[in-house]
Motif scaffolding. Structure first.
Motif, PDB file in Angstrom:
ATOM      1  N   UNK A   1       0.825  -1.204   0.000  1.00  0.00           N
ATOM      2  CA  UNK A   1       0.000   0.000   0.000  1.00  0.00           C
ATOM      3  C   UNK A   1       0.869   1.268   0.000  1.00  0.00           C
ATOM      4  N   UNK A   2       1.933   1.278   0.809  1.00  0.00           N
ATOM      5  CA  UNK A   2       2.763   2.487   0.848  1.00  0.00           C
ATOM      6  C   UNK A   2       3.617   2.645  -0.410  1.00  0.00           C
ATOM      7  N   UNK A   3       3.716   1.575  -1.213  1.00  0.00           N
ATOM      8  CA  UNK A   3       4.431   1.757  -2.483  1.00  0.00           C
ATOM      9  C   UNK A   3       3.417   2.038  -3.599  1.00  0.00           C
ATOM     10  N   UNK A   4       2.260   2.579  -3.210  1.00  0.00           N
ATOM     11  CA  UNK A   4       1.235   3.062  -4.143  1.00  0.00           C
ATOM     12  C   UNK A   4       0.637   1.957  -5.017  1.00  0.00           C
TER      13      UNK A   4
ATOM     14  N   UNK B   1      -1.556   8.305  -3.217  1.00  0.00           N
ATOM     15  CA  UNK B   1      -0.562   7.427  -3.841  1.00  0.00           C
ATOM     16  C   UNK B   1       0.595   8.234  -4.413  1.00  0.00           C
ATOM     17  N   UNK B   2       0.282   9.410  -4.979  1.00  0.00           N
ATOM     18  CA  UNK B   2       1.349  10.272  -5.513  1.00  0.00           C
ATOM     19  C   UNK B   2       2.265  10.729  -4.380  1.00  0.00           C
ATOM     20  N   UNK B   3       1.674  11.039  -3.229  1.00  0.00           N
ATOM     21  CA  UNK B   3       2.475  11.461  -2.071  1.00  0.00           C
ATOM     22  C   UNK B   3       3.309  10.287  -1.536  1.00  0.00           C
ATOM     23  N   UNK B   4       2.683   9.099  -1.529  1.00  0.00           N
ATOM     24  CA  UNK B   4       3.389   7.921  -1.011  1.00  0.00           C
ATOM     25  C   UNK B   4       4.661   7.623  -1.798  1.00  0.00           C
ATOM     26  N   UNK B   5       4.655   7.968  -3.084  1.00  0.00           N
ATOM     27  CA  UNK B   5       5.844   7.714  -3.902  1.00  0.00           C
ATOM     28  C   UNK B   5       7.027   8.565  -3.439  1.00  0.00           C
ATOM     29  N   UNK B   6       6.723   9.654  -2.711  1.00  0.00           N
ATOM     30  CA  UNK B   6       7.796  10.528  -2.227  1.00  0.00           C
ATOM     31  C   UNK B   6       8.233  10.159  -0.809  1.00  0.00           C
TER      32      UNK B   6
END
Lengths: 265, 252
Positions: A136-139, B80-85
């Motif tokens: 989940x944290x890797x989108x 999800x865009x934020x999680x990539x950072x």
């Protein structure tokens, strides 16, 4: 305050609460599956990978069981038919029994034990070791990657495995009939195909799709909601099997009523 | 007046689980390229704090801004865009059991960065495995790795998307003292090499001293002390912080 009130509830009330909360959770889980299955991204590669795994995992056991069921069922049916001098009906009787009920039921029960428990344990251990959180944290949407793919795979693969089981069971039955009644392969299969109707095959496929969906969704639900470490993983695998089997019997009963009603029309 | 860019701003954050109040009004500013160590006893809500940061948990009230965005109000796509950072290194590494090290590292990369050739993916994986000192493990399964190796691969996997912020959840838990030092050095190297801002969650003071620019001690759901190691620990007034220090450095 809420906690104190909860503590004062009688045990039966707590259990009823838990049952209905669980039911609502399960309903939301199924609803989420139908929402996500049609939305991109589509995990085709993972679906195929899971189909392959399910097929390979179940094939040896299903082959053996199907074959034995064919032989044993033929052997057990012979004395009753021979009392009426009707052993020539054996291929037709076996074909109807296997295609209508035994093939789908035996395959689904074996898959519930083999595939359902493996899905429950796999997703359960991913949950307790935070692998689902890592996804989940890797989108990446873990529900789509883990649940949707596995449910689709069981839904597609169980009907294929059922057809395979039917075939293997009929081969087992043929070997038995051939050795006792000296019936040739072509005669045996002509009688088999004369006995079964389109409705038999169609209802068997639809029933198998429902069984496959049940095995997949129950395994995933139990795994996805497992907790309390390794003990929880064991429980998830165990309850995935028990609940799947219970639901499969209920579905079989319902399917029987529906098909009989259609036949009576 | 501190003019450094703030990448994380937390204000009056509350979170409880049933009757258990875990976070009770947490405030925090984290600056770019800073290494902040959050200390506290088990169950004080350290991991909860960073899980709220990546949207794995939702606060009951208060504000959690990461890179200028209020995490709780983001849509799934924006989250999800934020999680990539943000790179999240889990306590138990959380490597995918059924995948090799290569596949573990490929997984987030190929899903989130489009149009990469196979060669580019391999180069990126090899570069990061070199950076964590484990190039030989590329085709191994997680079950074949030691605890320390798993932690390193976990860090490499989070780095593959070039995060701006790194969150380390108990990076030295369950490791022997020498491997702990290796992991602490790795956290430093990651900051220096990739210019990341980090939050390290730990209850290991040696790890905190080695990795942190600033310490924050979480007690009773709030940060009770904040500052450099020297400011917070040796002369702590609060008995619990003092005992925390004494236990870690004197008793051991």
């Amino acid at each position: 305050m809420a906690g104190e009130a909860d503590d004062r509830k009688p045990l039966i009330s707590k259990k009823i609460d838990k049952f209905f909360t669980g039911l609502a959770d399960a309903w939301n889980f199924v609803r989420r599956f139908f929402q996500e299955v049609f939305l991109p991204p589509y995990e085709f590669k993972e679906v195929i990978h899971q189909c392959y795994r399910i097929g390979v995992e179940s094939l040896p056991l299903i082959s053996l069981t199907g074959f034995i069921v064919g032989i044993v069922f033929t052997n057990q049916s012979r004395p009753s038919l021979s009392e009426f001098g009707a052993t020539s009906w054996l291929p037709a009787l076996i074909a109807i029994a296997i295609v209508r009920a035994m093939g789908p039921l035996v395959t689904a029960l074996i898959a519930a034990g083999k595939v359902g428990s493996s899905i429950g344990a796999e997703i359960g251990s991913m949950k307790v070791t935070e692998q689902i959180d890592a996804m989940e944290v890797s989108a990446t949407n873990p529900f789509k990657f883990l649940v949707v793919t596995r449910v689709l795979a069981t839904t597609f693969m169980i009907p294929i495995l059922v057809m395979y089981t039917d075939f293997v069971a009929l081969v087992g039955s043929f070997i038995n009939v051939n050795s006792k009644e000296l019936v040739s392969l072509s005669t045996f299969f002509v009688q088999v195909f004369d006995a079964i109707t389109f409705l038999d095959v169609f209802s068997s496929v639809i029933k198998s799709l429902v069984f496959g969906f049940t095995i997949g969704i129950v395994g995933c639900y139990k795994g996805y909601h497992s907790s309390k470490g390794t003990e929880g993983v064991g429980r998830a695998a165990n309850s995935a099997v028990v609940i799947s089997m219970f639901l499969i019997f209920i579905e079989e009963l319902l399917a029987l009523q529906i098909v009989n009603a259609i036949r009576g029309m | 007046m501190d003019n450094r860019e703030k990448v994380v701003v937390i204000r009056n954050l509350y979170k409880s689980f049933g009757d258990l109040d875990v976070l009770q009004g947490v405030d925090l500013d984290l600056h770019r390229e800073e290494n902040l160590v959050v200390l506290g006893r088990s169950g004080t809500g350290k991991s909860v704090l960073i899980k709220i940061m990546v949207g794995l948990l939702k606060q009951d009230s208060g504000s959690m801004q990461v890179l200028g965005k209020e995490v709780s109000s983001l849509s799934t796509k924006d989250l999800n865009a934020l999680r990539l950072k943000i790179g999240f290194s889990f306590q138990n590494s959380a490597l995918y059991d059924s995948m090799t090290v290569r596949e573990n590292m490929e997984f987030p990369l190929v899903r989130n960065v489009k149009n990469l050739t196979k060669k580019e993916v391999t180069m990126r994986i090899e570069e990061l495995l070199d950076a964590v000192g484990l190039p030989q493990t590329i085709n191994q399964m997680p079950s074949e790795l030691s605890g320390g190796q798993k932690k390193r691969i976990g860090v490499a996997r989070t780095l593959i998307l070039n995060p701006e912020i790194m969150l380390y959840d108990e990076p030295t838990a369950g490791l022997d003292p020498i491997t702990c030092v290796d992991i602490n050095n790795l956290i430093h190297e990651v900051r220096d090499r990739y210019k990341t801002t980090s939050i390290v969650i730990t209850h290991d003071l040696a790890c905190a001293k080695q990795t942190g620019d600033r310490m924050a001690v979480l007690l009773d759901g709030k940060f009770k002390a904040m500052g450099t190691f020297e400011e917070v620990f040796p002369h702590a007034v609060d008995e619990r912080i003092k005992s925390f220090y004494d236990y870690n450095f004197i008793n051991s």
